[in-house]
Design a protein around this motif. Structure first.
Motif, PDB file in Angstrom:
ATOM      1  N   GLY A 131       2.308   0.606 -16.745  1.00 33.10           N
ATOM      2  CA  GLY A 131       1.478   0.969 -17.564  1.00 33.10           C
ATOM      3  C   GLY A 131       0.109   0.427 -17.698  1.00 33.10           C
ATOM      4  O   GLY A 131      -0.786   1.307 -17.459  1.00 33.10           O
ATOM      5  N   ARG A 132       0.306  -0.596 -16.993  1.00 30.54           N
ATOM      6  CA  ARG A 132      -1.270  -1.287 -16.584  1.00 30.54           C
ATOM      7  C   ARG A 132      -1.807  -0.550 -15.480  1.00 30.54           C
ATOM      8  O   ARG A 132      -3.056  -0.307 -15.284  1.00 30.54           O
ATOM      9  N   GLU A 133      -0.983  -0.268 -14.356  1.00 32.52           N
ATOM     10  CA  GLU A 133      -1.698   0.444 -13.341  1.00 32.52           C
ATOM     11  C   GLU A 133      -2.171   1.838 -13.655  1.00 32.52           C
ATOM     12  O   GLU A 133      -2.993   2.106 -13.261  1.00 32.52           O
ATOM     13  N   MET A 134      -1.317   2.395 -14.435  1.00 29.00           N
ATOM     14  CA  MET A 134      -1.936   3.804 -14.990  1.00 29.00           C
ATOM     15  C   MET A 134      -3.010   3.693 -15.784  1.00 29.00           C
ATOM     16  O   MET A 134      -4.041   4.516 -15.415  1.00 29.00           O
ATOM     17  N   LYS A 142      -9.032   4.512 -15.787  1.00 32.19           N
ATOM     18  CA  LYS A 142     -10.384   3.903 -15.791  1.00 32.19           C
ATOM     19  C   LYS A 142     -11.162   3.951 -14.708  1.00 32.19           C
ATOM     20  O   LYS A 142     -12.346   4.440 -14.714  1.00 32.19           O
ATOM     21  N   GLU A 143     -10.608   3.948 -13.407  1.00 30.33           N
ATOM     22  CA  GLU A 143     -11.108   3.986 -12.220  1.00 30.33           C
ATOM     23  C   GLU A 143     -11.559   5.554 -11.890  1.00 30.33           C
ATOM     24  O   GLU A 143     -12.725   5.916 -11.606  1.00 30.33           O
ATOM     25  N   ARG A 144     -10.654   6.229 -12.268  1.00 31.25           N
ATOM     26  CA  ARG A 144     -10.998   7.806 -12.287  1.00 31.25           C
ATOM     27  C   ARG A 144     -12.194   8.288 -13.028  1.00 31.25           C
ATOM     28  O   ARG A 144     -12.999   9.060 -12.728  1.00 31.25           O
ATOM     29  N   MET A 145     -12.074   7.837 -14.327  1.00 26.66           N
ATOM     30  CA  MET A 145     -13.116   8.271 -15.355  1.00 26.66           C
ATOM     31  C   MET A 145     -14.433   7.767 -14.882  1.00 26.66           C
ATOM     32  O   MET A 145     -15.456   8.295 -14.931  1.00 26.66           O
ATOM     33  N   GLN A 146     -14.447   6.565 -14.279  1.00 28.34           N
ATOM     34  CA  GLN A 146     -15.934   5.927 -13.924  1.00 28.34           C
ATOM     35  C   GLN A 146     -16.063   6.576 -12.664  1.00 28.34           C
ATOM     36  O   GLN A 146     -17.574   6.812 -12.455  1.00 28.34           O
ATOM     37  N   GLY A 147     -15.339   6.942 -11.912  1.00 25.78           N
ATOM     38  CA  GLY A 147     -15.729   7.793 -10.713  1.00 25.78           C
ATOM     39  C   GLY A 147     -16.261   9.099 -10.963  1.00 25.78           C
ATOM     40  O   GLY A 147     -17.268   9.580 -10.482  1.00 25.78           O
TER      41      GLY A 147
END
Length: 123
Positions: free
Chosen positions: A40-43, A48-53
């Protein structure tokens, strides 16, 4: 407090789980729970990384907040707005000259037995 669960409630749930599962199955289920939390933490981190990208680092989160469109909040802010409206000098002067040029008659009171006033532009 997560989802209304306090430390005391989590301890009670843990004790009940230990009693129901027993000592032989409890370590296996605890490992499964740890793996689920890790996934869950990894997902969450990946999302979060994808949204910031996609959105970039300079995102104005207040503009994306859907709570800003709540009608109750909009009305409350409009009613509590204490900033006075400043009229320009030309608008004040034109309003004063038009009031002197064409005085507006006060509406007469309605008398029973006569038809009520009708405004054809209002309907």
């Amino acid at each position: 407090m997560i989802f209304g669960l306090t430390i005391e409630k989590l301890v009670v749930i843990g004790v009940i789980a230990a009693i129901i599962l027993g000592p032989e199955r409890l370590p296996r289920y605890a490992a499964m729970l740890a793996q689920a939390v890790k996934r869950g933490r990894e997902m969450l981190g990946t999302a979060k990384e994808r949204m910031q990208g996609e959105l970039g680092d300079d995102v104005d989160w207040r503009s994306l907040d859907p709570r800003q469109y709540d009608p109750r909040r909009i009305i409350r802010e409009a009613l509590l707005d204490d900033t006075p409206r400043v009229a320009t000098a030309s608008a004040t002067a034109s309003a004063a000259s038009s009031a002197q040029a064409a005085p507006v008659a006060a509406p007469s009171a309605y008398t029973p037995g006569t038809p009520p006033p009708f405004d054809s532009e209002a309907t």
